[in-house]
Write an enzyme that holds these catalytic residues in place. Structure first.
Site, PDB file in Angstrom:
ATOM      1  N   HIS A  73       0.812  -1.222   0.000  1.00 15.30           N
ATOM      2  CA  HIS A  73       0.000   0.000   0.000  1.00 15.30           C
ATOM      3  C   HIS A  73       0.847   1.275   0.000  1.00 15.30           C
ATOM      4  O   HIS A  73       0.752   2.068  -0.938  1.00 15.30           O
ATOM      5  CB  HIS A  73      -1.006  -0.055   1.154  1.00 15.30           C
ATOM      6  CG  HIS A  73      -1.673   1.249   1.445  1.00 15.30           C
ATOM      7  ND1 HIS A  73      -2.483   1.881   0.519  1.00 15.30           N
ATOM      8  CD2 HIS A  73      -1.627   2.065   2.527  1.00 15.30           C
ATOM      9  CE1 HIS A  73      -2.919   3.033   1.037  1.00 15.30           C
ATOM     10  NE2 HIS A  73      -2.415   3.167   2.249  1.00 15.30           N
ATOM     11  N   HIS A  97       3.738   6.829   5.540  1.00 12.88           N
ATOM     12  CA  HIS A  97       2.536   7.533   5.998  1.00 12.88           C
ATOM     13  C   HIS A  97       1.694   6.767   7.003  1.00 12.88           C
ATOM     14  O   HIS A  97       0.947   7.364   7.764  1.00 12.88           O
ATOM     15  CB  HIS A  97       1.683   8.018   4.809  1.00 12.88           C
ATOM     16  CG  HIS A  97       0.773   6.980   4.219  1.00 12.88           C
ATOM     17  ND1 HIS A  97       1.149   6.181   3.184  1.00 12.88           N
ATOM     18  CD2 HIS A  97      -0.510   6.618   4.528  1.00 12.88           C
ATOM     19  CE1 HIS A  97       0.149   5.374   2.859  1.00 12.88           C
ATOM     20  NE2 HIS A  97      -0.866   5.620   3.659  1.00 12.88           N
ATOM     21  N   GLU A 101       0.603   5.384  12.722  1.00 12.07           N
ATOM     22  CA  GLU A 101      -0.707   4.862  13.089  1.00 12.07           C
ATOM     23  C   GLU A 101      -0.642   3.380  13.433  1.00 12.07           C
ATOM     24  O   GLU A 101      -1.192   2.939  14.419  1.00 12.07           O
ATOM     25  CB  GLU A 101      -1.678   5.042  11.913  1.00 12.07           C
ATOM     26  CG  GLU A 101      -2.339   6.390  11.887  1.00 12.07           C
ATOM     27  CD  GLU A 101      -2.934   6.760  13.237  1.00 12.07           C
ATOM     28  OE1 GLU A 101      -3.879   6.061  13.657  1.00 12.07           O
ATOM     29  OE2 GLU A 101      -2.435   7.719  13.851  1.00 12.07           O
ATOM     30  N   ASP A 102       0.028   2.624  12.577  1.00 12.24           N
ATOM     31  CA  ASP A 102      -0.092   1.175  12.633  1.00 12.24           C
ATOM     32  C   ASP A 102       1.054   0.472  13.350  1.00 12.24           C
ATOM     33  O   ASP A 102       0.985  -0.716  13.629  1.00 12.24           O
ATOM     34  CB  ASP A 102      -0.180   0.595  11.213  1.00 12.24           C
ATOM     35  CG  ASP A 102      -1.376   1.159  10.454  1.00 12.24           C
ATOM     36  OD1 ASP A 102      -2.231   1.783  11.104  1.00 12.24           O
ATOM     37  OD2 ASP A 102      -1.433   0.978   9.222  1.00 12.24           O
TER      38      ASP A 102
HETATM   39 MN    MN Z   1      -2.827   4.613   3.967  1.00  8.75          MN
END
Ligand code: MN
Length: 517
Positions: A73, A97, A101-102
């Protein structure tokens, strides 16, 4: 994938939206390298690849819903931006990016490793990512505001976000039906208009077409079928025109690349919705693009084509002398083509074409030394500045959204009713259009108007932000003269209807009394 049913024929008509094939899962880094090699210096490639390896390690073991390794991705997002020739920092941030978050990565980690700018870009995208658009108008307006804030700090944040959304739309099939529709709606309402306003044509068109397929699957399928069928009939006209244009330009010594272009599916659908015409009226407009080496050649090419086919008066637009707000430059003209079919031609230089394709992204185009670009930069800066000013003035999010819309949808004007409600009207609307938009009775009985608290003629054209108050009289009647300047269908049909009734009343009156007349 549903996209695979879209047959694309590369011959004479270049399709506007391009959907590259999905990557095989194991070729992420080689695909990325291919993109980078096209325009980056080796030092910069090394930096970008370092970000790739960092991201791949951070996402190790994570999978996308589709079953692919997660890293595919961010890599695709970076490749989309590399196609626009964005700078290395933007590509690095694109690759990273989702790591905040992950995975456990912090802002400080990224800053130490890749520098402050990259860390801030990632931070900006992560913040935007958290925004789940909701149906409530308020939440949406608030999100718009946040997006703008992120954008004003660095437009690259929104570019990354748009590329992120594009890849998510391309792979949306794995989502549940409800989620697909919600995401596609949001894309149509928010992301596509932003991409359009930023001049990112290809991203904008692809976002719209992918969303169209999800939100209106039946209509999309029917329209796609009609387009495919009609494309066959067009071949002859397109081929003949291309041939004639190429020949004449060459004979006159104008170096030019001529290609046919087609409207994207959703824009045909929108045109039909706006009742501009039936499918064939909308579709039977032929579009061609002529790309020449420099500005002078643009005008030379225009001259040659006007000698070949007669131009339709009033359809010539010089966006070279007067560029659009997003920096777009081209000459537009409409000609009577072979068989009398109208054909639309865009003529532009290669530089102008690059800007038309990359839009606002041209800011961060890798090593540019073009004088045209600085103009574009100024204009974009002005646009963002204006939005920011509006933003600091308005405390209410909904109001802000309406202001923002003003710039996202330049074909509309937004005016205020006396109660402070915002009314969208087509550009060029007059006080009479406004009156009918508020209520048919107000339209039929209007006698005067106050615009920004001052009396003005009813034919006055309204501008963004005007405060409009209609003065009515109980026995007033529509005036036939209004038909000369109203632009909305609603006003027009109500005026006509009312005049007809008045006429027939008069006729009845004459037959009853000999004195009337
Ligand atoms: Mn994304």
């Amino acid at each position: 994938m549903a996209r695979s049913n879209v047959q694309r024929k590369p011959e004479t008509i270049a399709p506007v939206s391009h959907t590259p094939p999905l990557l095989p899962a194991d070729s992420d880094d080689s695909l990325l390298t291919q993109h980078l090699l096209r325009y980056l210096k080796s030092d910069d490639i090394a930096h970008v690849m370092e970000a790739y390896r960092y991201s791949a390690a951070a996402h190790e073991g994570q999978m996308r819903k589709s079953g692919e390794p997660y890293i595919s991705h961010p890599v695709t997002v970076a490749c989309i931006l590399a196609e626009l020739h964005l700078d290395p920092q933007a590509l690095m941030a694109a690759l990273l990016h989702d790591v905040m978050e992950d995975t456990g990565t912090t802002h400080a980690n990224l800053s130490a490793r890749f520098g402050k700018t990259v860390a801030e870009l990632v931070d900006g995208v992560s913040k935007l990512d958290k925004i789940e658009f909701q149906t409530a108008t308020h939440a949406q307006a608030e999100n718009f505001r946040k997006m703008l804030l992120a954008m004003s700090q660095d437009v690259r944040v929104i570019l990354i976000k748009l590329a992120d959304r594009l890849h998510n739309m391309r792979t949306i099939e794995v989502m549940s039906p409800e989620k697909r529709v919600r995401i596609a709606r949001e894309t149509l309402d928010i992301y596509a208009p932003i991409a359009n306003r930023l001049g990112l044509n290809r991203i904008y068109q692809e976002l719209e077409d992918l969303s169209f397929e999800q939100v209106y699957p039946m209509r999309q399928r029917v329209l796609l079928r009609s387009v495919k069928a009609a494309r066959g009939n067009r071949k002859e006209v397109v081929g003949k025109t291309l041939e004639a244009m190429r020949e004449h330009l060459a004979k006159s010594g104008v170096v030019a690349e001529v290609s046919g272009r087609e409207k994207h599916l959703y824009s045909i659908y929108k045109k039909m919705q706006e009742r501009v015409g039936t499918f064939s009226q909308v579709f039977d407009i032929y579009g061609f693009r002529v790309i020449v080496p420099d500005t002078a050649s643009c005008y030379a090419a225009l001259g040659v084509l006007h000698a070949l086919y007669k131009p339709i008066p009033g359809k010539i637009k010089d966006y070279i002398a007067m560029p659009k707000a997003n920096g777009y430059q081209s000459l537009h003209t409409t000609l009577f083509g072979p068989f009398g079919t109208p054909i639309e031609v865009q003529i532009r230089s290669q530089d102008m074409h690059n800007i038309a394709e990359a839009g606002v992204a041209s800011h961060w185009l890798y090593k540019t030394s073009d004088a045209d670009l600085s103009i574009l930069q100024q204009q974009t800066h002005q646009w963002l500045q204006r939005l920011l000013e509006i933003q600091s003035e308005s405390s209410d999010s909904v109001e802000f959204l309406e202001h923002f819309k003003v710039d996202l949808f330049p074909d509309e004007v937004y005016v205020f009713t006396p109660k402070g409600k915002i009314l969208p009207l087509p550009k060029g609307s007059t006080a009479v259009d406004f009156a009918y938009a508020v209520h048919t009775d107000i339209g039929n009985r209007c006698v005067a108007v106050k615009i920004n608290h001052e009396l003005a003629p009813l034919r006055s054209e309204l501008h963004n932000g005007d405060h409009v108050e209609i003065v009515t009289a109980a026995h007033a009647k529509p005036n036939p003269v209004w038909l000369n300047y109203v632009v909305t269908g609603k006003a027009r049909s109500h005026i006509r209807h009312c005049l007809k009734i008045m006429q027939s009343e008069r006729r009845v009156g004459t037959s009853l009394s000999a004195n009337t007349g």
